[in-house]
Design a protein around this motif. Structure first.
Motif, mmCIF file in Angstrom:
data_model
loop_
_atom_site.group_PDB
_atom_site.id
_atom_site.type_symbol
_atom_site.label_atom_id
_atom_site.label_comp_id
_atom_site.label_asym_id
_atom_site.label_seq_id
_atom_site.Cartn_x
_atom_site.Cartn_y
_atom_site.Cartn_z
ATOM 1 N N GLY A 65 -37.859 8.922 67.198
ATOM 2 C CA GLY A 65 -36.650 8.784 66.385
ATOM 3 C C GLY A 65 -35.588 7.914 67.043
ATOM 4 O O GLY A 65 -35.852 7.197 68.018
ATOM 5 N N ASP A 66 -34.375 8.023 66.489
ATOM 6 C CA ASP A 66 -33.271 7.196 66.984
ATOM 7 C C ASP A 66 -32.966 7.500 68.450
ATOM 8 O O ASP A 66 -32.571 6.601 69.207
ATOM 9 C CB ASP A 66 -32.006 7.446 66.140
ATOM 10 N N ASP A 67 -33.173 8.774 68.859
ATOM 11 C CA ASP A 67 -32.898 9.142 70.259
ATOM 12 C C ASP A 67 -33.762 8.334 71.215
ATOM 13 O O ASP A 67 -33.308 7.961 72.304
ATOM 14 C CB ASP A 67 -33.184 10.634 70.493
ATOM 15 N N GLY B 61 -32.473 -4.023 62.519
ATOM 16 C CA GLY B 61 -32.080 -2.817 61.794
ATOM 17 C C GLY B 61 -30.649 -2.915 61.321
ATOM 18 O O GLY B 61 -30.132 -4.018 61.096
ATOM 19 N N SER B 62 -30.024 -1.760 61.204
ATOM 20 C CA SER B 62 -28.696 -1.719 60.581
ATOM 21 C C SER B 62 -27.602 -2.151 61.553
ATOM 22 O O SER B 62 -27.774 -2.088 62.773
ATOM 23 C CB SER B 62 -28.419 -0.287 60.118
ATOM 24 N N GLU B 63 -26.469 -2.531 60.986
ATOM 25 C CA GLU B 63 -25.294 -2.848 61.813
ATOM 26 C C GLU B 63 -24.876 -1.648 62.646
ATOM 27 O O GLU B 63 -24.475 -1.791 63.785
ATOM 28 C CB GLU B 63 -24.074 -3.056 60.930
ATOM 29 N N LYS C 100 -24.549 -1.849 66.632
ATOM 30 C CA LYS C 100 -23.315 -1.656 67.409
ATOM 31 C C LYS C 100 -23.537 -0.608 68.499
ATOM 32 O O LYS C 100 -23.061 -0.749 69.618
ATOM 33 C CB LYS C 100 -22.177 -1.232 66.477
ATOM 34 N N SER C 101 -24.265 0.442 68.146
ATOM 35 C CA SER C 101 -24.562 1.481 69.137
ATOM 36 C C SER C 101 -25.390 0.899 70.285
ATOM 37 O O SER C 101 -25.161 1.193 71.457
ATOM 38 C CB SER C 101 -25.298 2.625 68.423
ATOM 39 N N ILE C 102 -26.348 0.032 69.939
ATOM 40 C CA ILE C 102 -27.190 -0.583 70.969
ATOM 41 C C ILE C 102 -26.348 -1.483 71.871
ATOM 42 O O ILE C 102 -26.491 -1.483 73.092
ATOM 43 C CB ILE C 102 -28.353 -1.349 70.311
ATOM 44 N N GLU D 74 -30.797 -8.413 65.101
ATOM 45 C CA GLU D 74 -30.955 -8.902 63.724
ATOM 46 C C GLU D 74 -30.534 -7.765 62.808
ATOM 47 O O GLU D 74 -31.271 -6.793 62.645
ATOM 48 C CB GLU D 74 -32.418 -9.289 63.461
ATOM 49 N N LEU D 75 -29.351 -7.880 62.214
ATOM 50 C CA LEU D 75 -28.760 -6.739 61.509
ATOM 51 C C LEU D 75 -28.718 -6.983 60.005
ATOM 52 O O LEU D 75 -29.401 -7.853 59.488
ATOM 53 C CB LEU D 75 -27.376 -6.458 62.092
ATOM 54 N N GLY D 76 -27.931 -6.214 59.334
ATOM 55 C CA GLY D 76 -27.909 -6.270 57.878
ATOM 56 C C GLY D 76 -27.199 -7.500 57.334
ATOM 57 O O GLY D 76 -26.540 -8.248 58.064
ATOM 58 N N GLU E 23 -20.951 -3.560 49.861
ATOM 59 C CA GLU E 23 -21.887 -3.085 50.878
ATOM 60 C C GLU E 23 -23.300 -3.568 50.582
ATOM 61 O O GLU E 23 -23.591 -4.006 49.475
ATOM 62 C CB GLU E 23 -21.844 -1.541 50.925
ATOM 63 N N GLU E 24 -24.158 -3.415 51.602
ATOM 64 C CA GLU E 24 -25.561 -3.838 51.441
ATOM 65 C C GLU E 24 -26.305 -2.734 50.694
ATOM 66 O O GLU E 24 -26.526 -1.649 51.235
ATOM 67 C CB GLU E 24 -26.162 -4.036 52.835
ATOM 68 N N GLN E 25 -26.721 -3.009 49.435
ATOM 69 C CA GLN E 25 -27.354 -1.924 48.660
ATOM 70 C C GLN E 25 -28.797 -1.666 49.058
ATOM 71 O O GLN E 25 -29.293 -0.578 48.972
ATOM 72 C CB GLN E 25 -27.220 -2.181 47.146
HETATM 73 P P1 NAD Z 1 -31.794 1.585 61.270
HETATM 74 O O1 NAD Z 1 -30.803 0.837 62.075
HETATM 75 O O2 NAD Z 1 -31.434 2.922 60.779
HETATM 76 O O3 NAD Z 1 -33.133 1.805 62.132
HETATM 77 C C1 NAD Z 1 -33.811 0.726 62.732
HETATM 78 C C2 NAD Z 1 -34.442 1.183 64.031
HETATM 79 O O4 NAD Z 1 -33.421 1.512 64.971
HETATM 80 C C3 NAD Z 1 -35.297 2.439 63.917
HETATM 81 O O5 NAD Z 1 -36.430 2.266 64.741
HETATM 82 C C4 NAD Z 1 -34.381 3.524 64.430
HETATM 83 O O6 NAD Z 1 -35.078 4.652 64.940
HETATM 84 C C5 NAD Z 1 -33.621 2.803 65.518
HETATM 85 N N1 NAD Z 1 -32.286 3.309 65.833
HETATM 86 C C6 NAD Z 1 -31.402 3.901 64.976
HETATM 87 N N2 NAD Z 1 -30.255 4.182 65.634
HETATM 88 C C7 NAD Z 1 -30.414 3.725 66.900
HETATM 89 C C8 NAD Z 1 -29.569 3.708 68.039
HETATM 90 N N3 NAD Z 1 -28.334 4.190 68.004
HETATM 91 N N4 NAD Z 1 -30.044 3.164 69.183
HETATM 92 C C9 NAD Z 1 -31.283 2.634 69.236
HETATM 93 N N5 NAD Z 1 -32.139 2.647 68.184
HETATM 94 C C10 NAD Z 1 -31.700 3.181 67.032
HETATM 95 O O7 NAD Z 1 -32.218 0.588 60.116
HETATM 96 P P2 NAD Z 1 -33.251 0.808 58.906
HETATM 97 O O8 NAD Z 1 -32.626 1.717 57.909
HETATM 98 O O9 NAD Z 1 -34.587 1.156 59.463
HETATM 99 O O10 NAD Z 1 -33.348 -0.673 58.318
HETATM 100 C C11 NAD Z 1 -32.504 -1.176 57.355
HETATM 101 C C12 NAD Z 1 -31.502 -2.139 57.948
HETATM 102 O O11 NAD Z 1 -32.161 -3.125 58.735
HETATM 103 C C13 NAD Z 1 -30.757 -2.919 56.885
HETATM 104 O O12 NAD Z 1 -29.398 -2.995 57.232
HETATM 105 C C14 NAD Z 1 -31.382 -4.307 56.948
HETATM 106 O O13 NAD Z 1 -30.571 -5.330 56.467
HETATM 107 C C15 NAD Z 1 -31.666 -4.416 58.397
HETATM 108 N N6 NAD Z 1 -32.683 -5.448 58.664
HETATM 109 C C16 NAD Z 1 -32.293 -6.626 59.248
HETATM 110 C C17 NAD Z 1 -33.210 -7.659 59.450
HETATM 111 C C18 NAD Z 1 -32.812 -8.960 60.089
HETATM 112 O O14 NAD Z 1 -33.689 -9.707 60.523
HETATM 113 N N7 NAD Z 1 -31.544 -9.307 60.164
HETATM 114 C C19 NAD Z 1 -34.537 -7.475 59.053
HETATM 115 C C20 NAD Z 1 -34.909 -6.262 58.473
HETATM 116 C C21 NAD Z 1 -33.959 -5.255 58.284
#
Ligand code: NAD
Length: 477
Positions: free
Chosen positions: A208-210, A228-230, A234-236, A250-252, A380-382
């Protein structure tokens, strides 16, 4: 334990650590979004697994780096062959855990493999920067060491391959953590790749995220490459501070598309539809808000609805399905919430497609008009199969509204006049501004976001070099 039918996978894949397949006493359940049922149980990696993975990656690093780029590229070419041989099995796993139609799952893997092929033929020469009577200077690119890769649920294998390829070619070892929502295909990929890679070069840990947070903080990992998400990005960024890790984020995105007043609406409608609604709307750089000239709004809305009427929504394993479910219930509810909120504020849902009866996280294709820029569906990003359509009368106003976002991943302009479109595209605050397409990514072109959509780029020589440090040799003569 669940009461659901037996998992489809005969044997759920394990973690890959130091060339070994490892199971854990604690497991996570993975849900097939087309049925809402558990289809696999996968290991939940703990701190001890992360420690073992970092240890293995560090031990494997010197000899992997010592092989040299040509030998590593040969091995990456073998990886491509190995994955191609197993593409049907992997695509099936992607469809079962992610929901997308089987052909699109295979397309996702194929796209990742084309990237790997390119990384395996991109040279990174030593640059002789100065060679005169005073000095001799060489600029080398060296691997950063151990890379931690963390991926999202929308393209599980594409995102994994896009990180594994450049990390390995440049001489790093890697520990990859897929999304806990879609870990199965990536774990299986890790198992398969042990046939081609020396032990310890690639570790796959599901959790998981942990686990992502622990990777980010770990002093034995030198770089985090994250998709993943913004919020998580930011947390990373803050979690990586104490160990000063290199970062690629690479974020949202909340990409705007602007249609100019000279378009051939009928000719453009199909491309515009897929720009916004491919992968069930879950594309980071998908078109998420569409600005159209007020006098063309009805024609464009109608043309998009004509395309939407042809879309078959269903289980990605079934023939003829164009769009699967949303990958998870939380996201489904989030998307429903955006639409309900928009309706509550007076929006007109002028097209709502059909979804299959029964379980599964299906959401209809939904086209929305009569909205303004302030509502959450637009702000927001839907990340779902919903497109808000907004009108403008003045192009400067449209550009300003398109740029009025904290995010800046992509944007697009649609026009019959290339020069005119390019002028508008050059005013958009985005990592990529497309003209008459959106989003098109290829592994030879850098891709990344500006503003809060990310840090650094992936793809191309620029993306590959993000997996390296400079090392300068400077000799006095
Ligand atoms: P998410 O950020 O919730 O999770 C992505 C990954 O990060 C998962 O493996 C999760 O377990 C891990 N994670 C979550 N919190 C973390 C933390 N604090 N520290 C370290 N790891 C953590 O994102 P999601 O819901 O899986 O994906 C959707 C998002 O990803 C959307 O915002 C989308 O736009 C973005 N995205 C961006 C790109 C890009 O190339 N820019 C590509 C695909 C998806």
């Amino acid at each position: 334990m669940s009461n659901s039918p037996a998992p489809v996978a005969d044997k759920a894949p394990g973690l890959t650590i130091d060339g070994q397949i490892v199971t854990t006493s604690v497991v996570n359940r993975v849900i097939n979004p087309a049925t809402g049922e558990v289809f696999a149980e996968v290991p939940d990696a703990g701190v001890e697994h992360l420690e073992a993975a970092v240890d293995a990656a560090r031990r494997a690093a010197p000899s992997w780096r010592g092989l040299g780029i040509a030998a590593r590229q040969d091995i990456v070419r073998n990886v491509v062959e190995l994955v191609r041989t197993n593409i049907d099995e992997l695509a099936m796993l992607v469809t079962l855990e992610q929901g997308k139609p089987l052909a699109k799952a295979a397309g996702e893997i194929d796209s990742g493999l084309r990237g790997l092929g390119r990384y395996a033929s991109t040279d990174i020469p030593v640059e002789i920067f100065r060679d005169n009577d005073d000095e001799y200077i060489e600029i080398h690119r060296e691997p950063v060491g151990v890379v931690g890769a963390i991926t999202a649920w929308n393209y599980p294998l594409l995102l994994a391959l896009w990180k594994i390829g450049p990390a390995l070619v440049t001489g790093n070892t890697i520990i990859l953590k897929p999304s806990p929502l879609t870990p199965v295909a990536t774990l299986r990929l890790g198992e398969l790749l042990q046939q081609a890679l020396p032990a310890g070069v690639l570790q796959i840990l599901s959790g998981g995220d942990d686990l992502g947070r622990a990777m980010t903080a770990h002093p034995g990992i030198n770089k985090i490459t994250f998709t993943g998400s913004e919020r998580a990005g930011k947390s990373i960024m803050s979690g990586a501070g104490p160990t000063l890790k290199r970062l690629t984020l690479e974020l949202g995105g909340n990409d705007a598309g602007i249609v100019l007043d000279d378009v051939d609406v009928a000719a453009m409608a199909d491309d515009l539809y897929w720009a916004a609604l491919s992968n069930c709307g879950a594309v980071c750089a998908g078109l998420k808000r569409l600005y159209v000239p007020a006098h063309l709004a009805s024609a464009i809305e109608e043309a998009l609805a004509e395309v939407a009427k042809t879309i078959v929504v269903g289980n990605g394993l079934d023939e003829g399905v164009d769009m699967g479910p949303i990958q998870n219930r939380t996201q489904l509810e989030k998307v429903r919430g955006y639409v309900d909120d928009a309706v509550h504020r007076g929006a007109d849902v002028y097209f709502r497609g059909e979804v299959p009866d029964g379980p599964g996280y299906f959401h209809p294709v939904t086209l929305v008009r009569g909205v303004d820029d302030t509502i959450p569906l637009v702000r927001e990003e839907q990340f779902g199969p919903v497109l808000p359509i907004l009108t403008y009368t003045d192009i400067d106003d449209a550009v300003e509204r398109a740029n009025n976002s904290d995010l800046g991943l992509g944007a697009s302009v649609w026009s019959a006049d290339e020069q005119r479109a390019v002028q508008v595209a050059n005013r958009l605050e985005a990592g990529t501004a497309w003209v008459n397409q959106h989003p098109v990514l290829t592994s030879d072109v850098p891709f990344g976001g500006v503003k809060q959509s990310g840090l650094g780029v992936e793809q191309s020589i620029h993306g590959i070099l993000e997996y390296t440090n400079f090392r300068v040799l400077r000799v006095k003569r």
